[in-house]
Motif scaffolding. Structure first.
Motif, mmCIF file in Angstrom:
data_model
loop_
_atom_site.group_PDB
_atom_site.id
_atom_site.type_symbol
_atom_site.label_atom_id
_atom_site.label_comp_id
_atom_site.label_asym_id
_atom_site.label_seq_id
_atom_site.Cartn_x
_atom_site.Cartn_y
_atom_site.Cartn_z
ATOM 1 N N PRO A 1 -32.845 -19.796 -13.516
ATOM 2 C CA PRO A 1 -33.049 -19.696 -14.965
ATOM 3 C C PRO A 1 -33.050 -18.238 -15.403
ATOM 4 C CG PRO A 1 -35.122 -20.116 -13.875
ATOM 5 C CD PRO A 1 -34.077 -20.165 -12.803
ATOM 6 N N GLY A 2 -32.786 -18.032 -16.658
ATOM 7 C CA GLY A 2 -32.785 -16.672 -17.174
ATOM 8 C C GLY A 2 -31.493 -15.913 -16.980
ATOM 9 N N THR A 3 -30.480 -16.538 -16.388
ATOM 10 C CA THR A 3 -29.195 -15.868 -16.218
ATOM 11 C C THR A 3 -28.411 -15.883 -17.538
ATOM 12 O OG1 THR A 3 -28.241 -17.947 -15.412
ATOM 13 C CG2 THR A 3 -29.065 -16.392 -13.774
ATOM 14 N N GLY A 4 -27.342 -15.103 -17.565
ATOM 15 C CA GLY A 4 -26.538 -15.006 -18.774
ATOM 16 C C GLY A 4 -25.836 -16.312 -19.108
ATOM 17 N N GLN A 5 -25.373 -16.391 -20.330
ATOM 18 C CA GLN A 5 -24.684 -17.594 -20.790
ATOM 19 C C GLN A 5 -23.252 -17.616 -20.266
ATOM 20 O OE1 GLN A 5 -25.352 -16.990 -25.024
ATOM 21 N NE2 GLN A 5 -26.722 -18.744 -25.064
ATOM 22 N N SER A 6 -22.741 -18.809 -20.106
ATOM 23 C CA SER A 6 -21.379 -18.978 -19.621
ATOM 24 C C SER A 6 -20.381 -18.774 -20.754
ATOM 25 C CB SER A 6 -21.215 -20.369 -19.005
ATOM 26 O OG SER A 6 -21.459 -21.370 -19.985
ATOM 27 N N SER A 7 -19.116 -18.750 -20.397
ATOM 28 C CA SER A 7 -18.068 -18.546 -21.404
ATOM 29 C C SER A 7 -17.993 -19.717 -22.369
ATOM 30 C CB SER A 7 -16.722 -18.353 -20.701
ATOM 31 O OG SER A 7 -16.761 -17.241 -19.838
ATOM 32 N N LEU A 8 -18.218 -20.930 -21.884
ATOM 33 C CA LEU A 8 -18.186 -22.097 -22.749
ATOM 34 C C LEU A 8 -19.334 -22.066 -23.760
ATOM 35 C CD1 LEU A 8 -17.054 -24.846 -23.534
ATOM 36 C CD2 LEU A 8 -18.409 -25.873 -21.692
ATOM 37 N N GLU A 9 -20.533 -21.681 -23.315
ATOM 38 C CA GLU A 9 -21.676 -21.617 -24.221
ATOM 39 C C GLU A 9 -21.479 -20.545 -25.294
ATOM 40 O OE1 GLU A 9 -24.983 -23.002 -20.857
ATOM 41 O OE2 GLU A 9 -24.857 -20.925 -21.549
ATOM 42 N N ILE A 10 -20.982 -19.396 -24.896
ATOM 43 C CA ILE A 10 -20.739 -18.328 -25.873
ATOM 44 C C ILE A 10 -19.688 -18.743 -26.890
ATOM 45 C CG2 ILE A 10 -19.898 -15.960 -26.125
ATOM 46 C CD1 ILE A 10 -21.111 -15.342 -23.415
ATOM 47 N N SER A 11 -18.642 -19.404 -26.419
ATOM 48 C CA SER A 11 -17.587 -19.847 -27.320
ATOM 49 C C SER A 11 -18.100 -20.898 -28.307
ATOM 50 C CB SER A 11 -16.411 -20.399 -26.515
ATOM 51 O OG SER A 11 -15.370 -20.826 -27.353
ATOM 52 N N LYS A 12 -18.947 -21.796 -27.841
ATOM 53 C CA LYS A 12 -19.513 -22.811 -28.734
ATOM 54 C C LYS A 12 -20.399 -22.187 -29.801
ATOM 55 C CE LYS A 12 -19.497 -26.978 -25.843
ATOM 56 N NZ LYS A 12 -20.343 -28.013 -25.195
ATOM 57 N N ILE A 13 -21.218 -21.235 -29.415
ATOM 58 C CA ILE A 13 -22.129 -20.602 -30.375
ATOM 59 C C ILE A 13 -21.353 -19.818 -31.428
ATOM 60 C CG2 ILE A 13 -23.954 -18.874 -30.615
ATOM 61 C CD1 ILE A 13 -24.945 -19.728 -27.844
#
Length: 520
Positions: A380-392
């Motif tokens: 936990p606490g790791t950076g967001q993935s490319s899919l999560e960043i793209s969705k946001i």
């Protein structure tokens, strides 16, 4: 008529006619006004030349300082105003939201959903970023967090949906009408997130008062920092210290209980954040960057492990290098990309491969999602993935944006508190290990028999007889045919001197020992 020369500090008004000089502002008038109308009329035209000469010869008064107008004064020298009121702060926040973070007003800002998401994220970073120790949050930061968060969450009060309602008329009959109520996800998740928020702040309040651990500043001496460093610490986090004998049993159990409570909040926030991200649509920009198949995204080794008959997600994660955060995020990106590819093939019923049934496809997808879920909970606490960043970034739903950013902020705070508790427990474990190692060294020296401890004050003949006695015992144990050799105790002595003395004694004895045998 000759006029005087222009001297330094004089203006060009000296060369203007007298009536023009007199018609200027009162502060620049050269001759006094007539006392009566008769005096003014008695002056002839010839007196004008005399007045002109007097005006030229008379010295000019000093220039008065110009007083700026009200608008100019407000721009040049602003008043010393106090702190802005809550109304001014709220106007500023909502103005930035309406502008979409584009202060130029050209309409090139972000969407309302992304502006609200960034607003909550920046607020949480500025408030929770200063929480570096296990201590209650300050009153100023607590008030700021609640006040500004309430402003942003007030938007959700107007995210409604139409539902059928029963309305009772005056004559006693009931009829069905359409009414509005909060959207279901907003109605359910916002109170839950507020409760998690209050629980986290309450857990921080439990650490008020004196504790058995304390923090050392970064500029402290090495003696104050202690000898229990932890590898991989971030430089802005203060070092924690515990007493030399470690924490008490009661304090250790209480810290473990607090860790379990914060861990439950962390899991709840992670689950809510993952649920909101799942409901968001996958952007087309992300789909265009995907490879053709899941094998190309995962790689041969990971794809073979997932498609094997016997699958163990923990074994899959153990075979992959996850030593750094960058490698963890990269593995998340690869697994999420394969899951999206397989889901699209299942929905579109595209060709998967020869001999791969529909059940197998669903099984592979479930395996990948299981491995992804374990990976997120393990790190936990790791950076967001490319899919999560793209969705946001591409999300247009304001409700989803607020729920996602709020849950992510609470997840970050819970992980920070959990890490600080683990720092204290880690320091306690290191202190306990150092204590055990010192006690073991001390007990090993105390357990040595007195007959095998050689004192420097003893005569050389006594030391030689003790060494011969030990050699005799060792030979007897070897001759008895024992399969297990007995451990030789450690002798505190100067070894080379003992060997020389034994050789001297053995030269005249009935039995002689070589130097090599004694060294064994």
């Amino acid at each position: 008529m000759a006029r005087g020369l222009l001297k330094r500090g004089q203006s060009l008004d000296r060369f203007q006619p007298a009536h023009r000089v007199m018609s200027s502002s009162p502060s620049f008038s050269c001759s006094p006004a007539p006392s009566s109308p008769s005096e003014c009329s008695s002056r002839g035209r010839g007196s004008v030349d005399e007045e002109e000469e007097e005006a030229v010869a008379a010295p000019l008064p000093p220039l008065q300082k110009r007083t700026p107008s009200k608008s100019h004064r407000s721009r040049a020298a602003p008043k010393n105003v106090g702190m802005p009121s809550e109304m001014d702060l709220m106007k500023e926040r909502f103005a930035k939201l309406l502008l979409g973070e584009d202060m130029s007003g050209t309409g090139k800002g972000v969407s309302s959903a992304l502006a609200l998401s960034n607003s909550i994220t920046n607020l949480a970073a500025s408030v929770f970023g200063e929480q570096r120790r296990l201590e209650p949050m300050s009153d100023d930061r607590r008030r700021r967090w609640k006040k500004e968060l309430d402003w942003i969450l007030s938007v959700t009060d107007h995210i409604v949906e139409f539902v059928p309602l029963q309305q009772e008329c005056e004559d006693g009959t009931t009829m069905e009408v359409m009414g509005t109520q909060l959207r279901k996800d907003i109605l359910t998740n916002i109170p839950a997130l507020r409760k998690l928020d209050a629980m986290l702040l309450g857990y921080l309040d439990n650490f008020k008062g004196e504790q058995e651990f304390w923090y050392v500043s970064k500029d402290a001496d090495e003696s104050e920092k202690g000898d229990a460093p932890r590898d991989g610490d971030k430089w802005w986090i203060p070092k924690v210290r515990v007493p030399s004998e470690g924490l008490s049993d009661q304090s250790r159990k209480w810290l473990q209980h607090q860790k379990d409570l914060v861990g439950q909040v962390l899991k709840a926030a992670m689950a809510m954040n993952a649920d909101v991200l799942t409901q968001m649509e996958i952007p087309e920009e992300y789909l265009e960057t995907l490879p053709k198949n899941g094998k190309e995204s995962l790689g041969d080794s990971i794809y073979k492990t997932i498609t094997d008959e016997q699958f163990d997600p923990n074994e899959l994660l153990n075979t992959v290098d996850l030593s750094t955060e960058h490698k963890i995020v990269d593995l998340k990106d690869r697994i999420e990309a394969s899951v999206v590819i397989w889901q699209r093939k299942l929905s579109n019923k595209q060709y998967w491969g020869p001999g791969v049934s529909l059940d197998k496809r669903e099984q592979f997808e479930e395996r990948a999602q299981t491995a992804l879920l374990i990976l997120k909970h393990k790190f936990p606490g790791t950076g967001q993935s490319s899919l999560e960043i793209s969705k946001i970034q591409c999300n247009k739903d304001v409700g989803f944006a607020i729920l996602e950013s709020y849950s992510r902020s609470l997840e970050s705070l819970a992980f920070a508190v959990l890490s600080r508790i683990e720092d204290v427990l880690y320091a306690d474990n290191v202190t306990q290990d150092l204590r055990r190692s010192k006690s073991k060294k001390r007990s090993s020296l105390e357990d040595i028999p007195e007959s095998f401890v050689v004192d420097d004050t003893e005569p050389s003949s006594a030391r030689a007889s003790d060494s011969l006695q030990w050699q005799h015992l060792e030979d007897r144990s070897l001759d008895s045919g024992a399969t297990k050799l007995r451990k030789v105790p450690r002798i505190r002595s100067r070894k080379c001197m003992h060997v020389e003395k034994i050789e001297t004694v053995c030269d005249g004895g009935s039995r002689s020992f070589s130097h090599g045998e004694l060294c064994l």
